[in-house]
Design a protein around this motif. Structure first.
Motif, PDB file in Angstrom:
ATOM      1  N   GLU A 180       0.828  -1.209   0.000  1.00  0.00           N
ATOM      2  CA  GLU A 180       0.000   0.000   0.000  1.00  0.00           C
ATOM      3  C   GLU A 180       0.865   1.263   0.000  1.00  0.00           C
ATOM      4  O   GLU A 180       0.536   2.255  -0.641  1.00  0.00           O
ATOM      5  CB  GLU A 180      -0.925   0.000   1.224  1.00  0.00           C
ATOM      6  N   ALA A 181       1.995   1.218   0.723  1.00  0.00           N
ATOM      7  CA  ALA A 181       2.887   2.375   0.822  1.00  0.00           C
ATOM      8  C   ALA A 181       3.854   2.458  -0.360  1.00  0.00           C
ATOM      9  O   ALA A 181       4.684   3.363  -0.404  1.00  0.00           O
ATOM     10  CB  ALA A 181       3.678   2.313   2.130  1.00  0.00           C
ATOM     11  N   LYS A 182       3.745   1.522  -1.305  1.00  0.00           N
ATOM     12  CA  LYS A 182       4.606   1.502  -2.501  1.00  0.00           C
ATOM     13  C   LYS A 182       6.089   1.373  -2.143  1.00  0.00           C
ATOM     14  O   LYS A 182       6.955   2.008  -2.730  1.00  0.00           O
ATOM     15  CB  LYS A 182       4.390   2.748  -3.357  1.00  0.00           C
ATOM     16  N   ILE A 183       6.387   0.533  -1.135  1.00  0.00           N
ATOM     17  CA  ILE A 183       7.764   0.283  -0.710  1.00  0.00           C
ATOM     18  C   ILE A 183       8.200  -1.062  -1.283  1.00  0.00           C
ATOM     19  O   ILE A 183       7.651  -2.102  -0.940  1.00  0.00           O
ATOM     20  CB  ILE A 183       7.872   0.255   0.834  1.00  0.00           C
ATOM     21  N   ASP A 184       9.214  -1.028  -2.147  1.00  0.00           N
ATOM     22  CA  ASP A 184       9.660  -2.266  -2.780  1.00  0.00           C
ATOM     23  C   ASP A 184      10.737  -2.962  -1.950  1.00  0.00           C
ATOM     24  O   ASP A 184      11.279  -2.412  -0.994  1.00  0.00           O
ATOM     25  CB  ASP A 184      10.146  -2.006  -4.209  1.00  0.00           C
ATOM     26  N   GLU A 185      11.038  -4.193  -2.331  1.00  0.00           N
ATOM     27  CA  GLU A 185      12.002  -5.027  -1.612  1.00  0.00           C
ATOM     28  C   GLU A 185      13.392  -4.392  -1.608  1.00  0.00           C
ATOM     29  O   GLU A 185      14.110  -4.442  -0.604  1.00  0.00           O
ATOM     30  CB  GLU A 185      12.053  -6.415  -2.258  1.00  0.00           C
ATOM     31  N   GLU A 186      13.778  -3.787  -2.706  1.00  0.00           N
ATOM     32  CA  GLU A 186      15.090  -3.148  -2.814  1.00  0.00           C
ATOM     33  C   GLU A 186      15.265  -2.054  -1.756  1.00  0.00           C
ATOM     34  O   GLU A 186      16.300  -1.961  -1.110  1.00  0.00           O
ATOM     35  CB  GLU A 186      15.264  -2.562  -4.224  1.00  0.00           C
ATOM     36  N   PHE A 187      14.222  -1.238  -1.579  1.00  0.00           N
ATOM     37  CA  PHE A 187      14.258  -0.174  -0.581  1.00  0.00           C
ATOM     38  C   PHE A 187      14.393  -0.759   0.819  1.00  0.00           C
ATOM     39  O   PHE A 187      15.171  -0.275   1.643  1.00  0.00           O
ATOM     40  CB  PHE A 187      12.995   0.683  -0.693  1.00  0.00           C
ATOM     41  N   ARG A 188      13.651  -1.829   1.105  1.00  0.00           N
ATOM     42  CA  ARG A 188      13.645  -2.430   2.441  1.00  0.00           C
ATOM     43  C   ARG A 188      14.988  -3.046   2.816  1.00  0.00           C
ATOM     44  O   ARG A 188      15.315  -3.146   3.988  1.00  0.00           O
ATOM     45  CB  ARG A 188      12.554  -3.483   2.553  1.00  0.00           C
ATOM     46  N   LYS A 189      15.758  -3.459   1.813  1.00  0.00           N
ATOM     47  CA  LYS A 189      17.073  -4.045   2.095  1.00  0.00           C
ATOM     48  C   LYS A 189      18.011  -3.040   2.747  1.00  0.00           C
ATOM     49  O   LYS A 189      18.837  -3.399   3.565  1.00  0.00           O
ATOM     50  CB  LYS A 189      17.731  -4.519   0.796  1.00  0.00           C
ATOM     51  N   TYR A 190      17.897  -1.777   2.358  1.00  0.00           N
ATOM     52  CA  TYR A 190      18.867  -0.773   2.766  1.00  0.00           C
ATOM     53  C   TYR A 190      18.333   0.252   3.766  1.00  0.00           C
ATOM     54  O   TYR A 190      19.099   1.064   4.267  1.00  0.00           O
ATOM     55  CB  TYR A 190      19.392  -0.029   1.525  1.00  0.00           C
ATOM     56  N   TYR A 191      17.037   0.237   4.017  1.00  0.00           N
ATOM     57  CA  TYR A 191      16.449   1.242   4.893  1.00  0.00           C
ATOM     58  C   TYR A 191      15.526   0.574   5.902  1.00  0.00           C
ATOM     59  O   TYR A 191      14.585  -0.112   5.514  1.00  0.00           O
ATOM     60  CB  TYR A 191      15.666   2.264   4.058  1.00  0.00           C
ATOM     61  N   PRO A 192      15.780   0.742   7.200  1.00  0.00           N
ATOM     62  CA  PRO A 192      14.895   0.132   8.190  1.00  0.00           C
ATOM     63  C   PRO A 192      13.514   0.804   8.179  1.00  0.00           C
ATOM     64  O   PRO A 192      13.413   2.012   8.354  1.00  0.00           O
ATOM     65  CB  PRO A 192      15.611   0.361   9.517  1.00  0.00           C
ATOM     66  N   CYS A 193      12.491   0.037   7.935  1.00  0.00           N
ATOM     67  CA  CYS A 193      11.120   0.552   7.841  1.00  0.00           C
ATOM     68  C   CYS A 193      10.421   0.335   9.176  1.00  0.00           C
ATOM     69  O   CYS A 193       9.659  -0.623   9.347  1.00  0.00           O
ATOM     70  CB  CYS A 193      10.382  -0.151   6.701  1.00  0.00           C
TER      71      CYS A 193
END
Length: 111
Positions: A85-98
């Motif tokens: 829903e927040a349009k957060i992809d897997e690549e972003f999650r690898k490098y940024y703590p959500c």
């Protein structure tokens, strides 16, 4: 200047800001993205926050924060739904703590 006016001006010009990539700014501006992910918690519910374009270092949008969700305690299925829903992809999650999701109630464009 009176003390009271000084405090009023101080409050008027204090604006918390988030640095953000242009692709996310465009999604927020278009209304496709209705939340922002951050690694940290700040008590900003109901407050205005400036979004600074990482490329230009200028405030492009002012958003009003709705509720803030703590994502650290959620199970993986719930997180997947929220990230989609927040349009957060897997690549972003690898490098940024959500860790926290800040919902967006209102968007104003800075001219």
């Amino acid at each position: 200047m009176s003390y009271r006016i000084g405090i009023m001006l101080d409050k008027m010009f204090k604006l918390h800001t988030f640095n953000i990539d242009k692709k996310w700014l465009d999604l927020i501006k278009s209304g496709e993205k209705k939340s922002e992910i951050r690694r940290y918690y700040l008590p900003l519910e109901g407050k205005k926050v400036g979004l600074i374009n990482n490329e230009t270092d200028k405030v492009e949008l002012i958003i009003t924060i709705g509720i803030i969700l703590d994502l650290k305690e959620l199970d993986e299925d719930d997180l997947q739904l929220i990230f989609e829903e927040a349009k957060i992809d897997e690549e972003f999650r690898k490098y940024y703590p959500c860790n926290y999701l800040y919902t967006i109630k209102k968007v104003e464009t800075v001219h």
